[in-house]
Write an enzyme that holds these catalytic residues in place. Structure first.
Site, PDB file in Angstrom:
ATOM      1  CE  LYS A  81      -4.001   1.908   2.507  1.00 42.40           C
ATOM      2  NZ  LYS A  81      -4.902   1.720   3.663  1.00 42.40           N
ATOM      3  CB  SER A 156      -8.093   3.524   2.578  1.00 42.24           C
ATOM      4  OG  SER A 156      -7.304   2.963   3.606  1.00 42.24           O
ATOM      5  CB  SER A 180      -8.339   0.765   5.623  1.00 42.39           C
ATOM      6  OG  SER A 180      -9.036   1.982   5.712  1.00 42.39           O
TER       7      SER A 180
END
Lengths: 490, 487
Positions: A81, A156, A180
């Site tokens: 990420k 996210s 997330s």
């Protein structure tokens, strides 16, 4: 399609170890696939060019000839990420503010992955500064759900989830502040684990809300998930919130131990979280719960104040975010604007107005308001109190139950843009996941079914450091549903 | 209208001290010795506040803070808690400073202490409100002055260096008291070995001053004790003038311009800045155990108050002499070393306090660079006691000893630079004078006052080295002899 693409990493590693040159074949098929699907879903913000990785792997093989067998991730590409710092690789947090920021150091988790022979294949798209639940607030472009590209992948950590679901990477790292990791795992049909707060070092994770942020593994099957967790977990002296007594645990072994013993667990089923879900979600997750309950001992339990939990979560998260993001002012990194003839305040204001997207600006503004004198007691302090009450409630629950389950998300993946009209609805969609972050307990999202081609996830939570139990439950479900190593057809 | 001379002055101080004896910064392993280093070379991702970095507490910094807290008689907290104090400024890498805060749910490392001082011979207590540990920001550097600089440069070498913020209650009644308090405080810190206050920027003071019943003014960032006294004195005059004119004292923050010797208004303080304090989630509260505190206390060195007491007992010095010596630690150390070889302590103390200190200042010598053979001072005092050297000579020789290079005994021998006390020799000189100036002898026989003229002649003959007392004795006895023999 290459046989490699959907292969679990524990099998891949076996192949690589017997013949390291197979790593290059694997990279070939992976990059072919990325070329084919990336434009349709846009999982990545930065992809490392194949030549670079080929060279890296060559060296890796040369330097580790005699210890390949000891490396837990030898030759395995991992999608990371883009809020996790990678030395020499741009780390943007999906924000204009950090568009050209190249960290001079590695996050602890990245160091650990590299030490085990893992390879960083790219940095995945996300909601800007991890603020969002759909990966639509990225300053660059939204990521699309590989199961239905008109829908969001969740957020996210949306890019990490789609990279897995579409076969762009076999393993991924996400971060989870209010769900997330679990949210996109659920929407994309992969496994995602938010570890106990303090189990995985946050050093190098660009903070959203420090007291709840946690890096966690994402994978297409439970064993792979356990392997990545084993690599990244453990005490880090550079992180004061990292739990000191946790030595390195081999979660794969722990998982197998439980898997063979098959202990009967007491499972609490959170009534309100099922009731609040859309019908298809309710049905699919109830069916999975039935599978578990055919073996374990299940009981319905109540967690009544879910609206307050959401409120407390957003108050604490925004307060911490307003502080954590204060450093982005254009002085040291971030956007450059012309400071001439401006006061510091004017210059900072301009940078932050231009550099941050709407969602981020909104959360910073609300967060600053929440912490300001006169309002702190009304919001922030009360949210902390509620957090304490919730902790006590969970302590109590875990006296009677080993794990508690609920749907991960109360809804199916929404269509792109659908939520922009109703921001409150998207905040409320986090209702099932935020509790684990407020309390600091581990939680997992387990893909259990499809509805009209869209994946549905079941969430399981347990008390601190009970990751093995969550992996055990997930493995049981995986074996019964056959939900493993499934790729979306694009 | 107020009679301004009767207005009561209220002064409180906020002192920022760098713990310069720490090897590394407060929250990272970067060297804290940033002075005279190229800008931005003493930094790491942590003290630059790079995204994703986290602080970890320097244990030694906590030890030092506890030592200071103990020396200032404070209550020490059982938890180490840090808060974030938010304000936007380019030298503050994270745009918040990790600090400590007093308030519900928060605790500074120490609070409720006191320091004893002596003002004009009278004892006084200055209460310490609290002590915080916090990180220093970086520095904004301008080319020339802030007005003319075409741009601002930022140096983060200092960023993250450990500061103690020591806050007094408004117990000080005059600039002089403020100075005496600061001298004592600095001495305590020096005795603890936690800071070198002589280093540039190691020590900065914010002073709050008001007249009872009037608005409070804060003077920011004063760099030396002398400047604190000057700034406060200036402020008193300024405020008195305003009050006398019937004006109002605005609540404001002022800057001390040490070049011009004036304070300048920076901003009005009608609204307290909102720092949005909240507990730093990256630094969970740490327990400070009793054992840890005890360990620190056990290792505390002798502190100024104890040393003053000891000097009074061990060397029979009065409080004034003991205090002056002790508050200049190096001078007190010098005293004790000399005292091992010389036991007229008062005489030794006086020489050090007056002449020695004066020459050190005159020569502008940093005591750290003082290369001194202690025995020279002891020898000097002994030769003085033995009458070999006169007071005048002692005072002339002392600066030469300080400058170095001379051995008192050798110097005295080789230069003949001694008081002439050789009676036989002086008798010969007196006889000579008597032979050469019979008229003067005749006068002296008749008029005792004329003896001085004869003494003067002897002094001249010996280039002033003769001991005048001895010369007088010799002359008088020779005159007596002449009278009795009637010659």
């Amino acid at each position: 399609m290459s046989k490699y693409l959907s292969m679990p990493i524990h099998k891949l590693i076996e192949e690589f170890k017997t013949d390291p040159s197979k790593t290059f074949d694997y990279l070939d098929s992976l990059y072919d696939n990325i070329k084919r699907v990336e434009n349709k879903i846009r999982s990545f913000i930065t992809i490392i060019p194949q030549e670079t990785l080929d060279r890296y792997v060559e060296n890796l093989i040369k330097e580790n000839k005699h210890r390949i067998d000891n490396l837990k991730l030898f030759g395995i590409p991992i999608a990371v990420k883009d809020n996790i710092s990678t030395k020499g690789i741009r780390t943007t947090c999906a924000s204009k503010m950090l568009e050209n920021y190249v960290p001079p150091y590695n996050a602890t988790v990245v160091e650990k992955i590299l030490r085990e022979g893992g390879i960083i294949i790219g940095k995945t798209n996300m909601d800007e500064f991890a603020m969002g639940s759909t990966t639509e607030t990225s300053a660059f472009y939204p990521t699309k759900n590989p199961w239905d590209t008109t829908r969001v992948p969740g957020g996210s950590s949306g890019g990490s989830a789609t990279a897995l679901a579409s076969g762009e990477a076999p393993l991924a790292l996400g971060s989870d502040t209010g769900g997330s990791i679990r949210n996109p795992a659920s929407f994309c049909g992969v496994y995602g684990l938010k570890p106990t707060y303090g189990l995985v070092s946050r050093y190098g994770l660009i903070a959203y809300a420090s007291s709840m942020d946690q890096i966690g593994p994402m994978a297409r099957n439970v064993v792979d998930l356990a392997i990545l967790l084993s690599v990244i977990a453990g005490h880090d002296p550079r992180d004061s919130t990292s739990v000191p007594f946790v030595q390195s645990v081999d979660y794969v072994q722990e998982l197998y131990k439980l898997h063979h013993k098959e202990p009967k667990l007491r499972i609490g089923v959170i009534k309100e979280f099922f009731e609040g879900s859309e019908e298809p979600v309710k049905k699919a997750t109830a069916k999975a719960v039935d599978l578990l309950c055919s073996y374990h001992e299940c009981q319905e339990i109540s967690l009544p104040f879910s609206k307050q939990i959401i409120a407390a979560y957003y108050i604490i998260a925004m307060a911490e975010a307003s502080s954590n993001l204060a450093r982005f002012d254009g002085v040291r990194y971030g956007m450059k604007i012309d400071f001439t003839n401006r006061s510091w305040d004017e210059a900072f204001t301009e940078v932050r107005t231009k550099g941050f997207g709407y969602e981020v600006r909104k959360r910073i503004a609300i967060g600053a308001y929440i912490l300001s004198a006169g309002y702190r007691d009304m919001y922030y302090i009360r949210a902390l109190k509620l957090r304490r009450v919730l902790k006590e409630r969970f302590d109590q629950i875990f006296k009677g139950y080993d794990i508690v389950v609920s749907p991960t998300m109360p809804i199916l993946p929404p269509r792109l843009g659908e939520f922009f009209e109703d921001p409150l609805r998207i905040y409320l969609a986090d209702v099932n996941t935020v509790a684990a972050n407020l309390v600091g307990i581990p939680a997992i999202s387990i893909p259990v079914d499809f509805y009209n081609g869209l994946p549905i996830g079941l969430q399981a939570m347990a008390k601190q450091f009970s990751e093995p139990l969550l992996l055990y439950i997930a493995k049981q479900l995986e074996d019964r549903t056959g939900f493993r190593d499934i790729l979306a057809q694009l | 209208m107020n009679n301004d001379q009767t207005l009561k002055t209220i002064i409180g101080l906020e002192i920022h001290v760098q713990l310069t004896k720490l090897k590394t910064k407060l929250f990272c392993a970067t060297s804290a010795d940033y002075r005279e280093k190229k800008p931005n070379t003493h930094v790491c991702p942590i003290c630059l506040g790079l995204p994703g970095t986290l602080p970890t507490v320097n244990r030694k910094a906590v030890e030092y803070a506890i030592a200071v807290a103990k020396a200032l008689n404070c209550e020490i907290s059982d938890r180490l808690m840090f808060v974030r104090k938010h304000y936007f400024y380019p030298d503050l890498p994270k745009n918040y400073q990790i600090s400590q805060y007093i308030g519900p749910g928060f605790a500074p490392i120490a609070k409720n202490g006191y320091v004893k001082i002596t003002v004009d011979g009278k004892p006084k207590i200055v209460r310490i409100r609290r002590i915080n540990i916090e990180e220093d920001p970086g520095r904004v550097v301008y080319i020339g002055s802030i007005e003319t600089s075409p741009y601002s440069l930022i140096d983060y070498n200092r960023s993250g260096v450990t500061l103690l913020e020591i806050v007094t209650e408004p117990d000080l009644g005059s600039p002089k008291e403020a100075r005496i308090f600061l001298e004592k405080l600095i001495a305590i810190l020096e005795y603890l070995g936690v800071t070198d206050p002589g280093l540039e920027g190691a020590f900065r003071v914010d002073a709050n001053i008001s007249f009872e019943g009037f608005g409070r003014v804060e003077i920011k960032n004063i760099g030396s004790i002398r400047d604190v006294e000057k700034a406060l004195t200036y402020e008193i005059v300024r405020q008195r003038r305003i009050i006398a004119g019937g004006g109002k004292i605005e609540r404001e923050t002022r800057h001390w311009d040490s070049n011009k010797g004036v304070t300048i208004s920076l901003r009005s303080k009608e609204f307290e800045e909102d720092y949005r304090y909240f507990p730093d989630p990256d630094l969970p509260p740490l327990r400070i155990s009793k054992e840890f505190i005890e360990q620190v206390v056990k290792s505390l060195p002798e502190l100024p108050d104890e040393r003053i007491d000891r000097f009074m007992k061990q060397y029979s010095l009065d409080e004034y002499r003991a205090t002056v010596l002790v508050l200049n630690k190096w001078l007190a150390d010098l005293f004790e070393m000399c005292a091992k070889h010389y036991d007229k302590y008062k005489k030794l103390a006086d020489l050090l306090i007056t002449d020695f200190l004066r020459w050190i200042n005159e020569f502008n010598i940093d005591y750290k660079n003082l290369r001194l053979d202690l025995l020279q001072i002891v020898k000097l005092l002994r030769l003085w006691d033995e009458g070999v050297l006169s007071v005048k000579m002692v005072k002339e020789l002392l600066p030469q000893i300080i400058k170095g290079g001379i051995d008192v005994e050798d110097y005295v021998k080789s230069s003949g630079y001694t008081r002439l006390v050789d009676k036989e020799y002086l008798e010969k000189v007196v006889e000579e004078v008597f032979r050469e100036s019979p008229k003067a002898v005749q006068d002296a026989l008749e008029n005792p006052k004329a003896v001085n003229y004869l003494i003067g002649l002897v002094m001249k003959k010996t280039s002033g080295r003769a001991d005048p007392q001895l010369v007088r004795e010799i002359i008088l006895s020779m005159l007596d002899k002449m009278r009795s023999t009637g010659s």
